[in-house]
Scaffold this active site. Structure first.
Site, short mmCIF file in Angstrom:
data_model
loop_
_atom_site.label_atom_id
_atom_site.label_comp_id
_atom_site.label_asym_id
_atom_site.label_seq_id
_atom_site.Cartn_x
_atom_site.Cartn_y
_atom_site.Cartn_z
N LYS A 1 0.81 -1.22 0.00
CA LYS A 1 0.00 0.00 0.00
C LYS A 1 0.85 1.27 0.00
O LYS A 1 0.43 2.29 -0.54
CB LYS A 1 -0.92 0.00 1.22
CG LYS A 1 -2.14 -0.91 1.10
CD LYS A 1 -3.20 -0.28 0.22
CE LYS A 1 -4.48 -1.11 0.24
NZ LYS A 1 -5.52 -0.51 -0.65
N ARG A 2 2.02 1.20 0.62
CA ARG A 2 2.81 2.43 0.72
C ARG A 2 3.39 2.86 -0.63
O ARG A 2 3.86 3.98 -0.79
CB ARG A 2 3.93 2.27 1.74
CG ARG A 2 5.01 1.29 1.37
CD ARG A 2 6.08 1.24 2.47
NE ARG A 2 7.13 0.28 2.16
CZ ARG A 2 7.08 -1.00 2.43
NH1 ARG A 2 6.00 -1.50 3.01
NH2 ARG A 2 8.08 -1.82 2.13
#
Length: 501
Positions: free
Chosen positions: A253-254
């Site tokens: 997700k980052r």
């Protein structure tokens, strides 16, 4: 092995369709189309505890959205059905019995607890743990006793020596068999393990080339041994590099969502995602060119142009590429996407006239289209188009609307706009130009306060285009509210209070 190319994408339905899986399926699909071959979709759902229908649906929808239509598989059927491994258990059991009869596999009654204890003891002595073959020569009477309350697993008997394979990207790769323990091919519940089911299915479905992520390379020697033990032809392998984030760690997700569905739902276009995924690890031969049609990719694709090193996912580049495709896209198509996003976010039309709402959204699309990277950005950056009140960014409010003279210029603007019979780009621009001449100030002294007052933002599409879309009533209401907020803020500051909006 058949002469005609047959490839497969075989995901496990235990979560969303990952970008890495989507890129693997794309390479298989393109390879099949380039070779006039067959692309098969097989669902490897033998992990009953983790597999679910929602994940299956995500896979089917994701591949369909990318345009990777499979020639055989779920929904479309084919000569090798069923294409769900959970429905093929009798087939695997048949081949497992064959290995057992040939004494190339054996039953193991060791419990997970016993295995864990022996592993712990082995590691405590500094030894590397591999299954110690305790059940290989188990006496028949002991086997009968254990069978009363235990269901055995079936282990493959790994031979001595080494196992080599030719990878189409890496050349010859050799593994020492001593590095492999006698791995399980059939679990105690009768379900096959990944390596065994994969081999049986690839042979029975006539797979000629196995193109998959290089995280599967460690599985390949086990699979080659199974092909050889069952007298099966070995397909050609190509292990393509993984996709990493810019920090060279696994995609998460980052780095931007690793889920294909998230990009679809945000209004990325499938042709842009297809183009972008195809360029991850594949060199087209035209290094200055980034934009390729589907047909061009099929025509130029070859596995010998796929790099061995990991691909790096770059969200900025994806956004640039999707922005290009958005500017080439039809407004009606973008409007459909915007309407879907608005519905999903619970933003409803102000009235009960769907045609008027669609027309309004199409105007917003036209205004925002040159500025966005994905369709949901219209809502993210232009929420003021869809809500009756706007939120002011405090620093922008302070800098623009609390500037000396800003309130008076807004009052003049509201007065003139209220007199307009038709609010158009031309009439609004005429108002601002006339006022700037009368006041002897630059037009920007009117433009900036008007923009912040009506949108709450410092930037956006052309002011007059934006105002025309908002309409006269909303313009006047928002200017009045901004003037009220300016007066309140100035009174608060005079009283020593901090700005609160």
């Amino acid at each position: 092995m058949a002469d005609k190319v047959r490839v497969r994408f075989a995901p496990s339905p235990t979560g969303f369709l990952h970008l890495g899986g989507a890129r693997t399926s794309l390479f298989n699909w393109v390879f099949a189309r380039k070779s006039n071959g067959t692309f098969i979709l097989r669902i490897e759902d033998t992990d009953a505890a983790r597999s679910n229908e929602e994940s299956v649906r995500a896979i089917l929808e994701g591949l369909s959205w990318l345009g990777l239509c499979w020639d055989e598989g779920p929904v479309v059927s084919g000569p090798h059905e069923p294409y769900f491994q959970s429905e093929r258990r009798p087939i695997y059991h048949q081949y497992a019995r064959r290995l057992l009869q040939k004494r190339l596999a054996y039953q193991c009654y060791c419990s997970p607890e016993e295995l864990a204890q022996r592993k712990e003891e082995s590691l405590a002595h500094g030894d590397n743990w591999r299954y110690d073959r305790r059940c290989l020569s188990l006496a028949e009477e002991n086997r009968e006793v254990l069978a009363r309350d235990r269901k055995p697993v079936l282990r493959f008997l790994v031979p001595d020596g080494e196992t080599s394979l030719v990878d189409m990207l890496r050349g010859t790769v050799t593994f020492q068999n001593t590095e492999l323990d006698d791995f399980v091919i059939e679990k105690s519940d009768g379900f096959p393990t990944y390596n065994f089911a994969c081999v049986v299915d690839d042979v029975l479905m006539g797979i000629t080339h196995v193109i998959r992520g290089d995280d599967h390379l460690s599985n390949t020697p086990r699979q080659v041994l199974l092909y050889q033990a069952l007298d099966f032809p070995v397909p050609r392998f190509a292990h393509i590099p993984m996709i990493l984030g810019k920090d060279k760690t696994r995609l998460s997700k980052r780095h931007g969502s690793p889920s294909l569905a998230d990009y679809r739902d945000k209004g990325y276009l499938p042709e842009a995602m297809f183009n972008y995924l195809a360029r991850l690890s594949w060199a087209s031969g035209e290094e200055e060119q980034e934009i390729f049609s589907r047909e061009e990719i099929i025509d130029r694709f070859s596995l010998d142009r796929v790099a061995r090193h990991a691909a790096v996912f770059d969200l900025d580049k994806l956004n640039w590429m999707n922005g290009y495709y958005i500017r080439e896209a039809d407004e009606e198509r973008l409007t459909d996407l915007l309407l879907s996003i608005l519905k999903r976010e619970g933003i409803k039309p102000p009235g009960d006239q769907p045609d008027d709402w669609r027309k309004y959204c199409r105007q917003v699309v036209r205004a925002m289209k040159p500025r966005i990277h994905y369709v949901a950005q219209i809502v993210e950056d232009g929420r003021y188009f869809f809500e009756e009140t706007v939120d002011y960014d405090p620093p922008v409010f302070r800098k623009v609307l609390l500037e000396p003279g800003a309130r008076e210029r807004l009052e003049k603007s509201r007065e003139r706009i209220s007199e307009l019979e038709n609010v158009t780009i031309e009439s609004l621009e005429s108002v601002v130009r006339s006022l700037s001449e009368e006041q002897g100030v630059a037009a920007a002294k009117f433009i900036h306060p008007l923009r912040v007052a009506t949108s709450g933002k410092k930037g956006g599409p052309g002011l007059f285009e934006m105002l025309e879309i908002l309409g006269k009533d909303r313009i006047l209401i928002r200017i009045a509210r901004a003037i009220e907020q300016i007066l309140t803020a100035k009174l608060s500051e005079e009283g020593g209070a901090s700005l609160s909006l």
